[in-house]
Design a protein around this motif. Sequence first.
Motif, PDB file in Angstrom:
ATOM      1  N   UNK B 225       0.587  -1.164  -0.002  1.00 36.45           N
ATOM      2  CA  UNK B 225       0.072  -0.062   0.134  1.00 36.45           C
ATOM      3  C   UNK B 225       0.977   1.258   0.100  1.00 36.45           C
ATOM      4  N   UNK B 226       2.241   1.260   0.027  1.00 35.08           N
ATOM      5  CA  UNK B 226       3.049   2.209  -0.002  1.00 35.08           C
ATOM      6  C   UNK B 226       2.881   3.395   0.900  1.00 35.08           C
ATOM      7  N   UNK B 227       2.441   2.979   2.326  1.00 32.53           N
ATOM      8  CA  UNK B 227       2.160   3.931   3.315  1.00 32.53           C
ATOM      9  C   UNK B 227       3.119   3.731   4.462  1.00 32.53           C
ATOM     10  N   UNK B 228       4.372   3.566   4.325  1.00 34.16           N
ATOM     11  CA  UNK B 228       5.103   3.207   5.538  1.00 34.16           C
ATOM     12  C   UNK B 228       5.122   4.077   6.539  1.00 34.16           C
ATOM     13  N   UNK B 229       5.141   5.494   6.011  1.00 35.38           N
ATOM     14  CA  UNK B 229       5.249   6.649   7.117  1.00 35.38           C
ATOM     15  C   UNK B 229       3.808   6.980   7.838  1.00 35.38           C
ATOM     16  N   UNK B 230       2.919   6.202   7.417  1.00 33.26           N
ATOM     17  CA  UNK B 230       1.730   6.528   7.965  1.00 33.26           C
ATOM     18  C   UNK B 230       1.454   5.538   9.433  1.00 33.26           C
ATOM     19  N   UNK B 259      -5.305   6.575   9.755  1.00 26.85           N
ATOM     20  CA  UNK B 259      -6.576   5.480   9.912  1.00 26.85           C
ATOM     21  C   UNK B 259      -7.309   5.801   8.495  1.00 26.85           C
ATOM     22  N   UNK B 260      -7.721   7.124   8.233  1.00 26.54           N
ATOM     23  CA  UNK B 260      -8.292   7.412   7.095  1.00 26.54           C
ATOM     24  C   UNK B 260      -7.670   6.770   5.708  1.00 26.54           C
ATOM     25  N   UNK B 261      -6.376   7.189   5.710  1.00 26.95           N
ATOM     26  CA  UNK B 261      -5.653   6.849   4.581  1.00 26.95           C
ATOM     27  C   UNK B 261      -5.679   5.312   4.368  1.00 26.95           C
ATOM     28  N   UNK B 262      -5.372   4.512   5.519  1.00 27.16           N
ATOM     29  CA  UNK B 262      -5.551   3.070   5.321  1.00 27.16           C
ATOM     30  C   UNK B 262      -6.842   2.469   4.746  1.00 27.16           C
ATOM     31  N   UNK B 263      -8.069   2.994   5.554  1.00 31.69           N
ATOM     32  CA  UNK B 263      -9.357   2.746   4.978  1.00 31.69           C
ATOM     33  C   UNK B 263      -9.357   2.951   3.339  1.00 31.69           C
ATOM     34  N   UNK B 264      -9.095   4.070   2.865  1.00 34.14           N
ATOM     35  CA  UNK B 264      -8.959   4.485   1.455  1.00 34.14           C
ATOM     36  C   UNK B 264      -8.105   3.566   0.557  1.00 34.14           C
ATOM     37  N   UNK B 265      -6.999   3.402   1.048  1.00 34.07           N
ATOM     38  CA  UNK B 265      -5.994   2.228   0.567  1.00 34.07           C
ATOM     39  C   UNK B 265      -6.780   1.065   0.377  1.00 34.07           C
ATOM     40  N   UNK B 266      -7.242   0.493   1.383  1.00 30.93           N
ATOM     41  CA  UNK B 266      -7.883  -1.059   1.317  1.00 30.93           C
ATOM     42  C   UNK B 266      -9.023  -0.947   0.267  1.00 30.93           C
ATOM     43  N   UNK B 267      -9.584   0.237  -0.075  1.00 30.72           N
ATOM     44  CA  UNK B 267     -10.942   0.163  -0.827  1.00 30.72           C
ATOM     45  C   UNK B 267     -10.587   0.420  -2.261  1.00 30.72           C
ATOM     46  N   UNK B 268      -9.122   0.801  -2.498  1.00 35.75           N
ATOM     47  CA  UNK B 268      -8.869   1.064  -3.893  1.00 35.75           C
ATOM     48  C   UNK B 268      -8.102  -0.083  -4.428  1.00 35.75           C
ATOM     49  N   UNK B 269      -8.993  -1.059  -4.817  1.00 31.86           N
ATOM     50  CA  UNK B 269      -8.666  -2.483  -5.506  1.00 31.86           C
ATOM     51  C   UNK B 269      -8.000  -1.914  -6.783  1.00 31.86           C
ATOM     52  N   UNK B 272      -4.513  -1.573  -5.935  1.00 27.32           N
ATOM     53  CA  UNK B 272      -3.657  -2.365  -5.713  1.00 27.32           C
ATOM     54  C   UNK B 272      -3.368  -3.383  -6.885  1.00 27.32           C
ATOM     55  N   UNK B 273      -4.077  -3.524  -7.784  1.00 28.44           N
ATOM     56  CA  UNK B 273      -3.776  -4.257  -9.058  1.00 28.44           C
ATOM     57  C   UNK B 273      -2.502  -3.666  -9.744  1.00 28.44           C
ATOM     58  N   UNK B 274      -2.849  -2.341  -9.931  1.00 30.07           N
ATOM     59  CA  UNK B 274      -1.927  -1.580 -10.597  1.00 30.07           C
ATOM     60  C   UNK B 274      -0.293  -1.731  -9.931  1.00 30.07           C
TER      61      UNK B 274
END
Lengths: 372, 372
Positions: B225-230, B259-269, B272-274
């Motif tokens: 998810x590319x969010x190490x800093x979060x 928390x907001x970023x992770x939720x949005x990342x999880x929903x962006x399928x 994720x495929x890209x």
Amino acid sequence: MTGPRFTPLIASLPSTVPFVGPETQERLRGRPFAARLGANENGFGPSPRAIAAMAAAAGDAWKYGDPENHDLKAALAAHHGCRPENIVVGEGIDGLLGYLVRLVIEPGDTVVTSDGAYPTFNYHVAGFGGVLHKVPYRDDREDPEALLAKAAEVAPKLIYIANPDNPMASHHPGEAIARMVERVPEGSLLILDEAYVELAPEGTEAPIAPDDPRVIRMRTFSKAHGMAGARVGYAIGAAPLIAAFDKIRNHFGMCRISQAGALAALQDRTWQAFMRRLVAASRDRIAEIARDNGLTPLPSATNFVAIDCGADGAFARAVLAELTAADIFARMPGVAPLDRCIRVSCGPEAEMAAIAAALPGALARARAAQAR
Amino acid sequence: MTGPRFTPLIASLPSTVPFVGPETQERLRGRPFAARLGANENGFGPSPRAIAAMAAAAGDAWKYGDPENHDLKAALAAHHGCRPENIVVGEGIDGLLGYLVRLVIEPGDTVVTSDGAYPTFNYHVAGFGGVLHKVPYRDDREDPEALLAKAAEVAPKLIYIANPDNPMASHHPGEAIARMVERVPEGSLLILDEAYVELAPEGTEAPIAPDDPRVIRMRTFSKAHGMAGARVGYAIGAAPLIAAFDKIRNHFGMCRISQAGALAALQDRTWQAFMRRLVAASRDRIAEIARDNGLTPLPSATNFVAIDCGADGAFARAVLAELTAADIFARMPGVAPLDRCIRVSCGPEAEMAAIAAALPGALARARAAQAR
């Protein structure tokens, strides 16, 4: 297939949590609060510069934050007139209290605090098996004399005091705290929680040398800086104590976005001065709402006001329950006689108007219930 | 004025840290890196939706994050086909490993891991006084048979395995891990660190029931998810084990923005495929750069590639030092024979071009130094 073998200490711990969050209450209630005034958050929000810095940092969130918190520590050191070696940055004061307790407390070690003081500190002490000794508040303030007397009796490894205080919003002059430090017993460390000190009257900040080995001060970006959700706290103390945190802390625990926001907030002196005025005006507004309802607001050195409901804990609890039912999120102290009060955070006028509208009915219903 | 009395365990701990961050190196060098490819970060960054969600949440940073992580846990439970009671969210896998070790390890308790595996886990085990027993890698992979044999010998409370592996990027089929779980001794808990599993070949995710009490799985938003800093990690495990985290964790430790970023990342399928395609292409690019220089890239199931420099640890260390001098941030495994490799993270073409340009000179200088 029995699962893991917990340590005896962990097995003995209760499953209680220090605070139930407003979101949890909203889920239980099935509807949102109209005013979020219970968690001593700062509803006026972060500095616009901090918001901009955090928004800009979002795209850089692929990088881990700097584990040394170098830039933030350098700015904080300049701000406080100490060295970066006197500062450790962590995941809020809550996180830093956990690390600190871990550094010094083994099962059976003694700790002194006040009955009614910060529950999350007690949670960490219990979590490492420490034994809490509590002294009562005196005149709605933490009582340095009582804390020192108890310390002389039980030789604690840690003594906790908050100045200004949570949950009563009271304070001691910084000079009184400095005199207390002079009397900390050999072998004890004083935790001086100054989470709210930027919002207190001039002279509340204790004049203590950063390298004094008898005390560690806790500070945060959650209150005056309005960034509770960013989770940035820091501690100021003697370099050897501060260095010990590096033995155990989550070195990569800080959110990079929060680091950027805290640095920008610290640099925005104009906003800080503006915020002090906003908070002072909001305290007056809460006091006015209390008096309009025949209640007594206690003097506040923080961004919240304790309101004396004029009776016992049961009555204040009833008032709080009625406020909650009227969609106002507030909280109250946990022990008598502090629990004659409810605790209301400062915030914008919309929230003030909401509690002003809700309080008369809540009081009437609480009184009616009491009369039954 | 002697300062605090540390616990004997704390007093005995060294002041070493698991990883030196790239910012620290930049400060020591006096200039920035041209390519940041050493920390297994994902240089392609977070989902644009996650960035937007985090930027939008910055203004709400005055609110504490939901201490229950309710919405994120609900989304994760749906994603993994388990209940929210099977999930605990924490300040990265690093933070969760610290909590987990604290739950089960007392001084003298035994733990089994591989020599060369994740140093931060070892840091936490040492931090709670655990005794580490290490087995070697086999063919550049963690060795389930050796881990189980050692476990049978020392009856550890914890066994650690990463799949895919860091630092070698190797992997086992998920079925092999599931078979390993079946053989975890009574009284031991297997930590299955799947930080990289979303980037691994189909079938790498181990087919394990979420409520299996013999295993706890670690996942993160830092890699795919590319969010190490979060700083958002989570663990999946049996409900009683997951509930135990609530006894000790920093309930208000999570950044609300994250928390907001992770939720949005999880929903962006779609993203994720890209991302899986971007990372796969980047792995190929790193492999190509390695081969162009006569080096051997190891197969990778992660967002980094271990490159075999064809000699011993001293030579790989020299290559790494030369890369660093040429402004390329990379890292390498810490123990032989893994340390014949350097480790390069995936990232955009600008970074790839930078290391492609720097590597020939770095190798030549390392060889020249060796020849002297």
